[in-house]
Scaffold this active site. Structure first.
Site, PDB file in Angstrom:
ATOM      1  N   SER A 119     -19.705  11.778  84.107  1.00  0.00           N
ATOM      2  CA  SER A 119     -19.777  12.385  82.872  1.00  0.00           C
ATOM      3  C   SER A 119     -20.721  13.777  83.090  1.00  0.00           C
ATOM      4  CB  SER A 119     -20.463  11.442  82.083  1.00  0.00           C
ATOM      5  OG  SER A 119     -21.532  10.817  82.497  1.00  0.00           O
ATOM      6  N   HIS A 140     -12.569  13.474  82.502  1.00  0.00           N
ATOM      7  CA  HIS A 140     -13.592  12.699  81.740  1.00  0.00           C
ATOM      8  C   HIS A 140     -13.172  12.180  80.556  1.00  0.00           C
ATOM      9  CE1 HIS A 140     -17.672  12.940  79.512  1.00  0.00           C
ATOM     10  NE2 HIS A 140     -17.595  11.871  80.265  1.00  0.00           N
ATOM     11  N   GLU A 152     -11.868  15.685  78.945  1.00  0.00           N
ATOM     12  CA  GLU A 152     -12.456  16.849  79.537  1.00  0.00           C
ATOM     13  C   GLU A 152     -11.735  17.046  81.030  1.00  0.00           C
ATOM     14  OE1 GLU A 152     -16.679  18.534  79.059  1.00  0.00           O
ATOM     15  OE2 GLU A 152     -16.582  16.601  79.135  1.00  0.00           O
ATOM     16  N   ASN A 190     -21.241  16.614  77.171  1.00  0.00           N
ATOM     17  CA  ASN A 190     -22.620  16.204  77.481  1.00  0.00           C
ATOM     18  C   ASN A 190     -23.568  17.190  77.469  1.00  0.00           C
ATOM     19  OD1 ASN A 190     -22.092  13.357  77.283  1.00  0.00           O
ATOM     20  ND2 ASN A 190     -21.301  13.261  79.381  1.00  0.00           N
TER      21      ASN A 190
HETATM   22  N1  CAA Z   1     -12.581   0.010  71.889  1.00  0.00           N
HETATM   23  C1  CAA Z   1     -11.215  -0.080  71.140  1.00  0.00           C
HETATM   24  N2  CAA Z   1     -11.020   0.371  69.888  1.00  0.00           N
HETATM   25  C2  CAA Z   1     -12.244   0.487  68.984  1.00  0.00           C
HETATM   26  C3  CAA Z   1     -13.395   0.388  69.545  1.00  0.00           C
HETATM   27  C4  CAA Z   1     -13.668  -0.027  70.765  1.00  0.00           C
HETATM   28  N3  CAA Z   1     -14.851  -0.342  71.445  1.00  0.00           N
HETATM   29  N4  CAA Z   1     -14.436   0.333  68.505  1.00  0.00           N
HETATM   30  C5  CAA Z   1     -13.716   0.831  67.396  1.00  0.00           C
HETATM   31  N5  CAA Z   1     -12.275   0.684  67.921  1.00  0.00           N
HETATM   32  C6  CAA Z   1     -11.284   1.044  66.886  1.00  0.00           C
HETATM   33  C7  CAA Z   1     -10.823   0.121  65.749  1.00  0.00           C
HETATM   34  O1  CAA Z   1      -9.959  -0.937  66.235  1.00  0.00           O
HETATM   35  C8  CAA Z   1     -10.273   0.887  64.612  1.00  0.00           C
HETATM   36  O2  CAA Z   1      -8.547   1.129  65.238  1.00  0.00           O
HETATM   37  P1  CAA Z   1      -7.701   1.369  63.956  1.00  0.00           P
HETATM   38  O3  CAA Z   1      -8.087   2.869  63.482  1.00  0.00           O
HETATM   39  O4  CAA Z   1      -6.707   1.432  64.506  1.00  0.00           O
HETATM   40  O5  CAA Z   1      -8.035   0.587  62.692  1.00  0.00           O
HETATM   41  C9  CAA Z   1     -10.926   2.337  65.094  1.00  0.00           C
HETATM   42  O6  CAA Z   1     -11.429   2.272  66.353  1.00  0.00           O
HETATM   43  C10 CAA Z   1     -12.063   2.663  63.851  1.00  0.00           C
HETATM   44  O7  CAA Z   1     -12.957   1.780  64.069  1.00  0.00           O
HETATM   45  P2  CAA Z   1     -13.784   0.906  62.981  1.00  0.00           P
HETATM   46  O8  CAA Z   1     -13.300   1.164  61.707  1.00  0.00           O
HETATM   47  O9  CAA Z   1     -14.152  -0.494  63.451  1.00  0.00           O
HETATM   48  O10 CAA Z   1     -15.277   1.507  63.129  1.00  0.00           O
HETATM   49  P3  CAA Z   1     -15.626   3.101  62.875  1.00  0.00           P
HETATM   50  O11 CAA Z   1     -14.841   3.519  61.707  1.00  0.00           O
HETATM   51  O12 CAA Z   1     -17.151   2.877  62.588  1.00  0.00           O
HETATM   52  O13 CAA Z   1     -15.461   3.799  64.111  1.00  0.00           O
HETATM   53  C11 CAA Z   1     -16.119   4.654  66.054  1.00  0.00           C
HETATM   54  C12 CAA Z   1     -16.094   3.316  65.439  1.00  0.00           C
HETATM   55  C13 CAA Z   1     -14.809   5.128  66.429  1.00  0.00           C
HETATM   56  C14 CAA Z   1     -16.648   4.135  67.607  1.00  0.00           C
HETATM   57  C15 CAA Z   1     -17.166   5.676  65.331  1.00  0.00           C
HETATM   58  O14 CAA Z   1     -18.120   5.096  65.263  1.00  0.00           O
HETATM   59  C16 CAA Z   1     -17.103   6.908  66.254  1.00  0.00           C
HETATM   60  O15 CAA Z   1     -16.427   7.948  66.555  1.00  0.00           O
HETATM   61  N6  CAA Z   1     -18.485   7.003  66.946  1.00  0.00           N
HETATM   62  C17 CAA Z   1     -18.730   8.150  67.769  1.00  0.00           C
HETATM   63  C18 CAA Z   1     -18.247   7.888  69.076  1.00  0.00           C
HETATM   64  C19 CAA Z   1     -18.545   8.950  70.096  1.00  0.00           C
HETATM   65  O16 CAA Z   1     -19.135   9.906  69.945  1.00  0.00           O
HETATM   66  N7  CAA Z   1     -17.947   8.799  71.201  1.00  0.00           N
HETATM   67  C20 CAA Z   1     -18.453   9.844  72.494  1.00  0.00           C
HETATM   68  C21 CAA Z   1     -19.617   9.202  73.198  1.00  0.00           C
HETATM   69  S1  CAA Z   1     -20.075  10.354  74.496  1.00  0.00           S
HETATM   70  C22 CAA Z   1     -18.977  10.181  75.542  1.00  0.00           C
HETATM   71  O17 CAA Z   1     -18.287   9.047  75.618  1.00  0.00           O
HETATM   72  C23 CAA Z   1     -19.207  10.915  77.074  1.00  0.00           C
HETATM   73  C24 CAA Z   1     -20.171  10.584  77.998  1.00  0.00           C
HETATM   74  O18 CAA Z   1     -19.958  10.686  78.956  1.00  0.00           O
HETATM   75  C25 CAA Z   1     -21.428   9.819  77.671  1.00  0.00           C
END
Ligand code: CAA
Length: 291
Positions: A119, A140, A152, A190
């Site tokens: 990352s 990424h 990415e 990031n």
């Molecule tokens: N693994 C697999 N699937 C998952 C999951 C996981 N850990 N968490 C949620 N899901 C799926 C659910 O099964 C659901 O699927 P369907 O659409 O098929 O029903 C979908 O995601 C939505 O889940 P929920 O309804 O339970 O929950 P939500 O609407 O609150 O969404 C979320 C959860 C998608 C995580 C949402 O909160 C979100 O987008 N959060 C922000 C995530 C983000 O910003 N990620 C980037 C982080 S930075 C990064 O990764 C880079 C780095 O290098 C650090």
């Protein structure tokens, strides 16, 4: 070169998600880790996530069985020798990644593309220590991998066009969107996301708001799916701090200085969801703010 077999190094949160999406797109996946327990846990996570997709009518039972049958797990790095593309998703420490590439290289075909899911570590520097800098790049994924649409793609200074194109095709086949980033500290996502999270921690540190008010403000006021502190816990506070340090060191600008409160949480071992405590305490039924 046609890519059909993908090696995934590391069966953690990112590695198992990468194996999942690759197998679901009909790639053969060789997933390796140093721990059998981690491999078993990864397979059960993948099975759980695929089952949920079946239950919600997103994929068929047959597609789930097909995906699962395409994943082979192994403790031996040398078993990745037949891979056409390798994605390293091991611990985010440069020395660990470098040692893995050194051990892996002698087993690889000369044309195999080597990538890292890092990352924030310099792709050019990682590439320069391999036997194939022109066939090395950053791949990424975002967390959770099966859900997030972006990948990415980061070219090091030596990465050739054929390597970039081959990786771009893989991203298209798994149904995600590639965004190209140049190889500067923390790339695009990031570089922008972490200073926002760090600023949220400063806002908490200075008493402008508490955990609940800061997260609610960004969720309701900026339509973010998670508040910045909840997201920090989700990513891992150690990872957030490590990325801030990469920005601070790599760009030598005080605007990237990590918030002392973030450092304090990491020193306490309160790393977020993975340790059940961070800006929230996850040990009970519902998460409780720690400030
Ligand atoms: N693994 C697999 N699937 C998952 C999951 C996981 N850990 N968490 C949620 N899901 C799926 C659910 O099964 C659901 O699927 P369907 O659409 O098929 O029903 C979908 O995601 C939505 O889940 P929920 O309804 O339970 O929950 P939500 O609407 O609150 O969404 C979320 C959860 C998608 C995580 C949402 O909160 C979100 O987008 N959060 C922000 C995530 C983000 O910003 N990620 C980037 C982080 S930075 C990064 O990764 C880079 C780095 O290098 C650090």
């Amino acid at each position: 070169m046609a890519i059909e077999t993908i090696g995934v190094i590391g069966a953690g949160q990112m590695g198992n998600g990468i194996a999942h999406v690759m197998a679901a797109a009909d790639y053969n996946v060789l997933m390796t880790d140093i721990s059998q327990e981690a491999l078993d846990k990864a397979m059960s996570t993948i099975q759980g996530n695929l089952s949920r997709q079946v239950a919600r009518g997103k994929i068929s039972e047959e597609a789930m069985q097909n995906a699962l049958s395409r994943i082979t797990t192994t403790l031996k790095l040398s078993d990745l020798g037949s891979a056409d593309l390798v994605i390293e998703a091991a611990t985010e420490r440069e020395s660990v990644k470098q040692a893995i590439f050194e051990d892996l290289q002698p087993h690889l075909k000369p044309e195999t593309i080597l990538t890292s899911n890092t990352s924030s570590i310099s792709i050019t520097r990682l590439a320069s220590r391999t036997d194939r800098p022109e066939k090395f790049m950053g791949f990424h994924f975002m967390n959770p991998v099966p859900v997030m649409q972006l990948v990415e793609l980061i070219r090091g200074i030596a990465t050739d066009e054929a390597t970039y194109k081959a990786c771009h095709e893989v991203v298209a086949r798994i149904g995600k969107t590639a965004s190209s980033a140049e190889d500067f500290p923390a790339f695009i996502v990031n570089r922008i996301l972490m200073p926002m999270i760090n600023e949220a921690v400063y806002t908490l540190y200075e008493g402008v708001g508490n955990v609940k008010s800061i997260d609610e403000a960004l969720k309701l006021g900026a339509n973010h799916p998670m508040g910045p502190l909840e997201l920090a816990d989700f990513i891992g506070l150690d990872t957030c701090l490590a990325i801030m340090n990469v920005l601070h060191d790599g760009l030598a600008d005080t605007k990237y200085r990590p918030c002392p409160l973030l450092t304090k949480y990491v020193e306490a071992g309160w790393l977020g969801r993975k340790t059940q405590r961070g800006f929230y305490d996850y040990r009970g039924e519902t998460p409780v703010p720690t400030r």
